[in-house]
Design an enzyme around this catalytic site. Structure first.
Site, PDB file in Angstrom:
ATOM      1  N   SER A   1       0.918  -1.276   0.051  1.00 48.38           N
ATOM      2  CA  SER A   1       0.120   0.069  -0.185  1.00 48.38           C
ATOM      3  C   SER A   1       1.042   1.294  -0.119  1.00 48.38           C
ATOM      4  O   SER A   1       1.883   1.187   0.655  1.00 48.38           O
ATOM      5  CB  SER A   1      -0.754   0.021   1.157  1.00 48.38           C
ATOM      6  OG  SER A   1      -1.641   1.194   1.381  1.00 48.38           O
TER       7      SER A   1
ATOM      8  N   TYR B   1      -2.679  -1.169  10.097  1.00 45.66           N
ATOM      9  CA  TYR B   1      -2.696  -1.480   8.895  1.00 45.66           C
ATOM     10  C   TYR B   1      -1.531  -1.208   8.110  1.00 45.66           C
ATOM     11  O   TYR B   1      -0.716  -1.635   7.354  1.00 45.66           O
ATOM     12  CB  TYR B   1      -3.911  -0.849   8.153  1.00 45.66           C
ATOM     13  CG  TYR B   1      -4.014  -1.074   6.605  1.00 45.66           C
ATOM     14  CD1 TYR B   1      -4.164  -2.223   6.177  1.00 45.66           C
ATOM     15  CD2 TYR B   1      -3.778  -0.188   5.794  1.00 45.66           C
ATOM     16  CE1 TYR B   1      -4.364  -2.659   4.824  1.00 45.66           C
ATOM     17  CE2 TYR B   1      -3.847   0.016   4.565  1.00 45.66           C
ATOM     18  CZ  TYR B   1      -3.859  -1.574   3.963  1.00 45.66           C
ATOM     19  OH  TYR B   1      -3.964  -1.620   2.567  1.00 45.66           O
TER      20      TYR B   1
HETATM   21  N1  LIG Z   1      -8.635  -0.349  -1.914  1.00 45.94           N
HETATM   22  C1  LIG Z   1      -7.517   0.378  -1.574  1.00 45.94           C
HETATM   23  O1  LIG Z   1      -7.712   1.706  -1.463  1.00 45.94           O
HETATM   24  C2  LIG Z   1      -6.150  -0.172  -1.321  1.00 45.94           C
HETATM   25  C3  LIG Z   1      -5.055   0.634  -1.308  1.00 45.94           C
HETATM   26  C4  LIG Z   1      -4.133   0.170  -1.065  1.00 45.94           C
HETATM   27  C5  LIG Z   1      -3.668  -1.096  -0.867  1.00 45.94           C
HETATM   28  N2  LIG Z   1      -4.857  -2.072  -0.926  1.00 45.94           N
HETATM   29  C6  LIG Z   1      -4.548  -3.422  -0.873  1.00 45.94           C
HETATM   30  O2  LIG Z   1      -5.172  -4.228  -1.935  1.00 45.94           O
HETATM   31  C7  LIG Z   1      -5.631  -5.457  -1.725  1.00 45.94           C
HETATM   32  C8  LIG Z   1      -7.208  -5.525  -2.187  1.00 45.94           C
HETATM   33  O3  LIG Z   1      -7.954  -4.699  -1.580  1.00 45.94           O
HETATM   34  P1  LIG Z   1      -9.463  -4.214  -1.910  1.00 45.94           P
HETATM   35  O4  LIG Z   1      -9.456  -2.858  -1.692  1.00 45.94           O
HETATM   36  O5  LIG Z   1      -9.623  -4.701  -3.508  1.00 45.94           O
HETATM   37  O6  LIG Z   1     -10.075  -5.374  -1.108  1.00 45.94           O
HETATM   38  P2  LIG Z   1     -11.689  -5.869  -0.927  1.00 45.94           P
HETATM   39  O7  LIG Z   1     -12.535  -5.098  -2.008  1.00 45.94           O
HETATM   40  O8  LIG Z   1     -12.048  -5.767   0.495  1.00 45.94           O
HETATM   41  O9  LIG Z   1     -11.310  -7.502  -1.298  1.00 45.94           O
HETATM   42  C9  LIG Z   1     -10.497  -8.153  -0.536  1.00 45.94           C
HETATM   43  C10 LIG Z   1     -10.490  -9.379  -1.114  1.00 45.94           C
HETATM   44  O10 LIG Z   1      -9.499 -10.219  -0.304  1.00 45.94           O
HETATM   45  C11 LIG Z   1     -10.205 -11.368   0.039  1.00 45.94           C
HETATM   46  N3  LIG Z   1      -9.644 -11.871   1.495  1.00 45.94           N
HETATM   47  C12 LIG Z   1      -9.749 -11.281   2.503  1.00 45.94           C
HETATM   48  N4  LIG Z   1      -9.251 -12.084   3.623  1.00 45.94           N
HETATM   49  C13 LIG Z   1      -8.940 -13.164   3.091  1.00 45.94           C
HETATM   50  C14 LIG Z   1      -8.188 -14.317   3.437  1.00 45.94           C
HETATM   51  N5  LIG Z   1      -7.991 -14.631   4.682  1.00 45.94           N
HETATM   52  N6  LIG Z   1      -8.286 -15.498   2.258  1.00 45.94           N
HETATM   53  C15 LIG Z   1      -8.520 -15.383   1.014  1.00 45.94           C
HETATM   54  N7  LIG Z   1      -8.898 -14.238   0.640  1.00 45.94           N
HETATM   55  C16 LIG Z   1      -9.327 -13.122   1.660  1.00 45.94           C
HETATM   56  C17 LIG Z   1     -11.817 -11.206   0.110  1.00 45.94           C
HETATM   57  O11 LIG Z   1     -12.190 -12.454  -0.267  1.00 45.94           O
HETATM   58  P3  LIG Z   1     -13.804 -12.517   0.493  1.00 45.94           P
HETATM   59  O12 LIG Z   1     -14.751 -11.574   0.057  1.00 45.94           O
HETATM   60  O13 LIG Z   1     -14.072 -13.891   0.102  1.00 45.94           O
HETATM   61  O14 LIG Z   1     -13.188 -12.587   2.271  1.00 45.94           O
HETATM   62  C18 LIG Z   1     -11.671 -10.135  -1.248  1.00 45.94           C
HETATM   63  O15 LIG Z   1     -11.434 -10.984  -2.394  1.00 45.94           O
HETATM   64  C19 LIG Z   1      -5.539  -5.539  -0.296  1.00 45.94           C
HETATM   65  O16 LIG Z   1      -4.377  -6.360   0.211  1.00 45.94           O
HETATM   66  C20 LIG Z   1      -5.422  -4.009   0.297  1.00 45.94           C
HETATM   67  O17 LIG Z   1      -4.751  -3.894   1.430  1.00 45.94           O
HETATM   68  C21 LIG Z   1      -6.063  -1.728  -1.346  1.00 45.94           C
END
Ligand SMILES: NC(=O)c1ccc[n+]([C@@H]2O[C@H](COP(=O)([O-])OP(=O)(O)OC[C@H]3O[C@@H](n4cnc5c(N)ncnc54)[C@H](OP(=O)(O)O)[C@@H]3O)[C@@H](O)[C@H]2O)c1
Length: 249
Positions: free
Chosen positions: A142, A155
């Site tokens: 991130s 986080y």
């Molecule tokens: N969105 C942002 O602004 C942002 C910015 C920087 C970094 N990130 C990083 O990008 C990544 C994705 O973020 P996102 O915003 O796309 O998240 P999201 O919309 O909440 O989706 C998260 C995904 O991770 C899965 N997941 C959660 N816990 C899990 C586990 N224990 N085992 C397997 N799968 C799991 C969820 O599956 P289920 O629904 O089945 O639980 C879902 O498919 C994360 O690592 C996050 O920290 C996001």
């Protein structure tokens, strides 16, 4: 011919958000894709259906990255479906924000269990499944580690650990020609950021105000960079942390 024709990719947490977009992008470039999820079976099956409808190859495989037995099962099923691995995207992650006085043991372990231990367990198991030519591991960190806001100590610490793991494993796995790089996204609109109230409120306004390109990101801003890191185009890159953040740092 696509940039990933004949390649096999496992994407953790691909039932929604950034992971789902990466899965669709890789499949459109010819990869056979494993869409991992923890609980969102419907979401994962929808991603697979979209890929298959367009002539691509994908399977949904359930398993929590935070549980070693699930991770073992995930790669056993992935191997049975598609054979040796070429690309791993460690995308599964959880986030929640709280001031210091509200930090709890449970929340610490939930976030570290998925974002750090989960990433390590998955990478450890994946490393057994790459072929002799090596491959590419992409960690989703991130941009928060470059510009940490208040109320994010847990986080931000998990993603600081991800930055460190990328540097370490890039060196550790290089002899096997397994490249390890990170994408560190800025604020991206996803199901997850909607769920924690980051989108449509003051948090979003503050992120946009600090983002030189003046908008929140979309998963489609991240997936092409993951494709670059997965493909031979980045064959001389390892241990890199790419900020994909509209200039937020
Ligand atoms: N969105 C942002 O602004 C942002 C910015 C920087 C970094 N990130 C990083 O990008 C990544 C994705 O973020 P996102 O915003 O796309 O998240 P999201 O919309 O909440 O989706 C998260 C995904 O991770 C899965 N997941 C959660 N816990 C899990 C586990 N224990 N085992 C397997 N799968 C799991 C969820 O599956 P289920 O629904 O089945 O639980 C879902 O498919 C994360 O690592 C996050 O920290 C996001």
């Amino acid at each position: 011919m696509g940039k990933l024709t004949g390649k096999v990719a496992v994407i953790t947490g691909a039932s929604k958000g950034i992971g789902a977009e990466i899965a669709k992008t890789f499949a459109a470039e010819g990869a056979s894709v494993v869409v991992n999820y923890a609980s969102s079976k419907d979401g994962a099956e929808k991603v697979v259906a979209e890929i298959v409808e367009k002539g691509g190859k994908a399977v949904a495989i359930q398993g929590s990255v935070a549980k070693a037995a699930d991770v073992f099962n995930l790669f056993a099923k992935a191997k049975a479906a598609f054979g040796p691995l070429d690309v791993l995207v460690n995308n599964a992650g959880v986030y929640a924000f709280a001031p210091l006085e509200a930090v709890t043991e449970d929340e610490f372990h939930r976030q570290f269990g998925t974002n750090v231990l989960g990433l390590l367990l998955v990478t450890q198991e994946a490393a057994k499944h790459f072929g002799p030519d090596g491959g590419s591991i992409i960690n989703i960190g991130s941009a928060i580690t470059a510009s940490p806001p208040p109320n994010t100590s847990v986080y931000t610490a998990t993603k600081g650990a991800v930055d460190s793991i990328t540097h370490v494993l890039a060196k550790e796995l290089a002899p096997r020609n397994i490249r390890v790089n990170s994408i560190n996204p800025g604020g991206v609109e996803t199901e997850g950021t909607h769920a924690v109230g980051m989108i449509g409120g003051d948090f979003e306004k503050s992120i946009v105000a600090q983002t030189p390109l003046g908008r929140i990101g979309q998963p489609t801003d991240i997936a092409p960079v993951a494709l670059f890191l997965a493909s031979a185009d980045s064959g001389w890159l390892t241990g890199e942390i790419l900020l994909v953040s509209g200039g937020l740092r």
